[in-house]
Motif scaffolding. Structure first.
Motif, PDB file in Angstrom:
ATOM      1  N   ASP A 189       0.846  -1.098  -0.120  1.00  0.00           N
ATOM      2  CA  ASP A 189       0.126   0.051  -0.124  1.00  0.00           C
ATOM      3  C   ASP A 189       0.715   1.217   0.095  1.00  0.00           C
ATOM      4  OD1 ASP A 189       0.933   0.283   2.530  1.00  0.00           O
ATOM      5  OD2 ASP A 189      -1.042   0.150   3.564  1.00  0.00           O
ATOM      6  N   PRO A 211      -5.640   8.295  -1.804  1.00  0.00           N
ATOM      7  CA  PRO A 211      -6.132   8.037  -3.160  1.00  0.00           C
ATOM      8  C   PRO A 211      -6.626   9.433  -3.765  1.00  0.00           C
ATOM      9  CG  PRO A 211      -7.744   7.360  -1.316  1.00  0.00           C
ATOM     10  CD  PRO A 211      -6.489   7.834  -0.683  1.00  0.00           C
ATOM     11  N   CYS A 212      -6.612  10.421  -3.239  1.00  0.00           N
ATOM     12  CA  CYS A 212      -6.852  11.935  -3.748  1.00  0.00           C
ATOM     13  C   CYS A 212      -5.778  12.382  -4.053  1.00  0.00           C
ATOM     14  CB  CYS A 212      -8.007  12.537  -2.997  1.00  0.00           C
ATOM     15  SG  CYS A 212      -7.196  12.735  -1.434  1.00  0.00           S
ATOM     16  N   ALA A 229      -9.111   2.649   5.372  1.00  0.00           N
ATOM     17  CA  ALA A 229      -9.529   3.175   4.177  1.00  0.00           C
ATOM     18  C   ALA A 229     -10.598   4.178   4.922  1.00  0.00           C
ATOM     19  CB  ALA A 229     -10.650   2.170   3.765  1.00  0.00           C
ATOM     20  N   GLN A 250      -8.201   7.488   5.296  1.00  0.00           N
ATOM     21  CA  GLN A 250      -7.989   7.832   3.971  1.00  0.00           C
ATOM     22  C   GLN A 250      -9.065   8.702   3.341  1.00  0.00           C
ATOM     23  OE1 GLN A 250      -6.477   4.673   1.833  1.00  0.00           O
ATOM     24  NE2 GLN A 250      -4.307   4.777   2.757  1.00  0.00           N
ATOM     25  N   THR A 251     -10.272   8.114   3.385  1.00  0.00           N
ATOM     26  CA  THR A 251     -11.682   8.766   2.854  1.00  0.00           C
ATOM     27  C   THR A 251     -11.915  10.039   3.651  1.00  0.00           C
ATOM     28  OG1 THR A 251     -12.316   6.444   2.237  1.00  0.00           O
ATOM     29  CG2 THR A 251     -14.010   8.472   2.616  1.00  0.00           C
ATOM     30  N   CYS A 301      -9.331  12.730   2.651  1.00  0.00           N
ATOM     31  CA  CYS A 301      -9.455  13.219   1.271  1.00  0.00           C
ATOM     32  C   CYS A 301     -10.883  14.199   1.149  1.00  0.00           C
ATOM     33  CB  CYS A 301      -9.736  12.045   0.117  1.00  0.00           C
ATOM     34  SG  CYS A 301      -8.252  11.154  -0.235  1.00  0.00           S
ATOM     35  N   HIS A 312      -8.297  16.426  -6.023  1.00  0.00           N
ATOM     36  CA  HIS A 312      -7.927  15.857  -6.986  1.00  0.00           C
ATOM     37  C   HIS A 312      -6.431  15.850  -7.387  1.00  0.00           C
ATOM     38  CE1 HIS A 312     -12.006  14.357  -7.129  1.00  0.00           C
ATOM     39  NE2 HIS A 312     -12.352  15.592  -7.145  1.00  0.00           N
ATOM     40  N   GLU A 346      -1.635  11.975  -8.123  1.00  0.00           N
ATOM     41  CA  GLU A 346      -1.074  11.313  -7.378  1.00  0.00           C
ATOM     42  C   GLU A 346       0.492  11.137  -7.081  1.00  0.00           C
ATOM     43  OE1 GLU A 346      -1.212   8.118  -4.541  1.00  0.00           O
ATOM     44  OE2 GLU A 346      -2.708   8.760  -5.803  1.00  0.00           O
TER      45      GLU A 346
END
Length: 405
Positions: free
Chosen positions: A320, A334-335, A382, A385-386, A389, A398, A401
């Motif tokens: 990861d 992830p964002c 997760a 991270q969510t 973001c 956005h 990465e």
């Protein structure tokens, strides 16, 4: 322990010692009945159903009795809970809950050591032998060959106490007192896992030694230094270094462990935290952990030179993208960009926390540990991270990465 990072380490043979009578199916029903509850401020509107769904999954499919997420950015904060604080009464998780934070103790310990570096009382690349003469000796372990940096970054090669402290002992006598030096000696009665500096492997013994180093250099217990240098200056009113006190002050969920895959839950809320010591004994809350991580990442606790050293990471080999600095992990978002934080497991509780340099913070807690399914770990990460973001300014959500927040 906080300390405990391995999963499913408790043998099903321990079921005879824990007759709590709560099955996994009943637990999942409880979580489903409770559902996600929300206590919010102005930031609540930023939190999409995805974060709520992740929290709900933790208390249903993943089998945790209860879960809490506390999120904050520059515009306010939100507390979300799901499931129950007590599987017998079905009481909901209190939004101001305290809980054991396990290995999230390590950033606190590393911060104190790095403050001592900034005061020129400790040298990062000096051998540990300079501060703890004769402590790391025998079976191929040698403090003359291991540096302070290697302790903090888990590159020392010293064997992990968890490999040699049977979980049965903790569950059968959770109120037993443990001496840090005795735990170190148990670990060092075994050969190192690799030559110092040649690899990375997480070892709780590193932070037991770091706690001893703080005591040797300052003349005070490491917990006193954490209180004086971090807890009091930041006003962390819900954070404690409990020593050998087994209770959790203030509102808190019961903590549970499942000693085998099909075994009933065991209530292990009361435990003597000396079994974890400087590797994982602390108690805190979502509010305080967020405040601490924000202050750390944004330079309020360390001088710039020492913060740079803390954030000099090396890969851990985790797919990861996890990288480890000095008591502080980084992971990609992830964002776009990365966040800084740590995770922690101790009997009864699991915690993950993170912060970004632009002011986002998130902490997630479940009141079961440490032998939950891998999906539970993944779900907590997760959720963090969510939350991070969703808490970022819209124009940065956005970002490409790999950019740093």
């Amino acid at each position: 322990m906080g300390l405990i990072k391995r999963k499913r380490v408790l043998g099903s043979g321990l079921a005879l010692a824990v007759a709590m009578g709560v099955t996994a199916a009943a637990l999942m029903d409880n979580g489903a009945e409770a559902g996600p509850r929300i206590a919010t401020t102005a930031a609540a509107a930023d939190h999409t159903p995805r974060l709520r769904a992740l929290l709900h999954r933790l208390t249903t499919v993943d089998g945790a009795p209860g879960a809490l997420a506390e999120v904050r950015n520059r515009h306010g904060g939100a507390v979300l809970t799901s499931g129950v604080a007590n599987v017998s009464t079905h009481a909901p998780i209190h939004r101001d809950s305290r809980f054991r934070i396990g290995s999230m103790t390590k950033p606190f310990v590393a911060t104190v050591v790095l403050q001592l570096v900034g005061e020129r009382r400790v040298a990062l690349d000096a051998p540990v032998e300079r501060y703890l003469p004769g402590v790391i000796r025998g079976h191929g372990n040698d403090g003359r060959e291991i540096t302070v940096r290697q302790l903090l970054q888990h590159t020392s090669g010293v064997p992990d106490i968890l490999e040699y402290l049977p979980p049965q002992e903790v569950l059968e006598d959770p109120l037993a007192r443990h001496d840090i030096r005795d735990l170190v000696n148990v670990a060092l009665a075994h050969p190192p896992t690799f030559e110092p500096g040649t690899a990375w492997r997480y070892s709780n013994t590193n932070y037991l030694l770091a706690g001893l180093l703080i005591e040797k250099v300052t003349g005070h217990a490491y917990g006193e230094e954490i209180r004086r240098r971090i807890i009091e200056p930041l006003g962390l009113r819900e954070t404690y270094v409990p020593g050998d006190a087994p209770a959790i002050p203030g509102p808190h969920p019961r903590g549970y462990v499942r000693p085998g895959e099909d075994a009933p839950l065991m209530d292990i809320t009361a435990i003597n935290p000396t079994v974890a010591g400087p590797a994982g004994e602390m108690i805190s809350s979502g509010t305080d952990l967020n405040r601490f991580l924000d202050a750390l990442v944004r330079g309020r606790l360390l001088r710039p030179a020492q913060l740079r050293e803390m954030m000099r990471t090396r890969p851990t080999g985790n797919p990861d993208g996890r990288a480890y600095g000095l008591g502080l992990e980084s992971r990609p978002l992830p964002c776009g960009g990365r966040y800084w934080g740590h995770s922690g497991d101790i009997p009864g509780y699991g915690t993950v926390g993170g912060a970004t340099a632009d002011g986002g913070q998130a902490t997630v807690m479940v009141n079961i540990g440490p032998n939950g399914p891998d999906a539970q770990d993944d779900g907590m990460k997760a959720a963090v991270q969510t939350a991070l973001c969703e808490s970022r300014p819209h124009e940065r959500r956005h970002a490409p990465e790999g950019t740093r927040p």
